[in-house]
Design a protein around this motif. Sequence first.
Motif, PDB file in Angstrom:
ATOM      1  N   PRO A  22       0.822  -1.147  -0.031  1.00  0.00           N
ATOM      2  CA  PRO A  22       0.143   0.211   0.069  1.00  0.00           C
ATOM      3  C   PRO A  22       0.793   1.171  -0.068  1.00  0.00           C
ATOM      4  N   CYS A  35      -6.916   1.734   8.779  1.00  0.00           N
ATOM      5  CA  CYS A  35      -5.905   0.780   8.138  1.00  0.00           C
ATOM      6  C   CYS A  35      -5.088   0.351   9.090  1.00  0.00           C
ATOM      7  N   VAL A  66      -6.512  -5.823  -0.803  1.00  0.00           N
ATOM      8  CA  VAL A  66      -6.627  -4.520  -0.889  1.00  0.00           C
ATOM      9  C   VAL A  66      -7.759  -3.969   0.131  1.00  0.00           C
ATOM     10  N   ALA A  69      -7.243  -0.256   1.693  1.00  0.00           N
ATOM     11  CA  ALA A  69      -7.766   0.632   0.451  1.00  0.00           C
ATOM     12  C   ALA A  69      -9.225   0.750   0.559  1.00  0.00           C
ATOM     13  N   ASN A  70      -9.992  -0.430   0.524  1.00  0.00           N
ATOM     14  CA  ASN A  70     -11.497  -0.449   0.460  1.00  0.00           C
ATOM     15  C   ASN A  70     -12.011   0.374   1.925  1.00  0.00           C
ATOM     16  N   CYS A  72     -10.661   2.670   3.894  1.00  0.00           N
ATOM     17  CA  CYS A  72     -10.025   3.876   4.062  1.00  0.00           C
ATOM     18  C   CYS A  72     -11.289   4.923   3.538  1.00  0.00           C
ATOM     19  N   GLY A  75     -10.190   7.479   0.860  1.00  0.00           N
ATOM     20  CA  GLY A  75      -9.615   6.614  -0.187  1.00  0.00           C
ATOM     21  C   GLY A  75      -8.140   7.291  -0.516  1.00  0.00           C
ATOM     22  N   VAL A  77      -5.565   5.230   0.433  1.00  0.00           N
ATOM     23  CA  VAL A  77      -4.733   4.037   0.295  1.00  0.00           C
ATOM     24  C   VAL A  77      -4.579   3.619  -1.395  1.00  0.00           C
ATOM     25  N   SER A  78      -3.652   3.452  -1.895  1.00  0.00           N
ATOM     26  CA  SER A  78      -3.670   2.768  -3.238  1.00  0.00           C
ATOM     27  C   SER A  78      -2.590   1.708  -3.270  1.00  0.00           C
TER      28      SER A  78
END
Length: 129
Positions: A22, A35, A66, A69-70, A72, A75, A77-78
């Motif tokens: 991440p 997270c 992921v 990211a889902n 957070c 948005g 976290v990538s």
Amino acid sequence: MPDPRLTQPWHGVPREEIDWRPVVDEGLCNGCGVCVTGCGRAVFAYDYEREKAVVVEPLHCMVGCVTCANVCPEGAVSFPSLDALRELIQERGVVAAARRELEEGRARLGLRRPEPSSAGNHIAEGGQP
Ligand code: SF4
Ligand code: SF4
């Protein structure tokens, strides 16, 4: 310092050869900690002074996961491209390795079905399901 238990090869591919971790956009991160507290693999630490999530053990990240990211809310976290991961799956024989693991792990991974005879006996003995 990475924990060797969390950096095992992934279907035969050394973990350090897989670009999957991440990235936190600090400009978006609101410091909620979802997270940090939600990841079961100690990928993140929390910077209490700056109130930001920090990626400290990127190799601990479960390849393909992921979740952070889902969840957070910002948005922030990538992850690297999923296409690149799928390419690696093709090129490094991941599917064949998974098939071998299925064969070797029959006792542990196999679906356990209830014995048909014991289910029948239960109904017969009790008179009702
Ligand atoms: S879940 Fe998102 S907003 Fe919350 S601490 Fe993590 S990166 Fe920051
Ligand atoms: S993707 Fe999954 S394993 Fe990786 S850091 Fe996020 S929650 Fe942890």
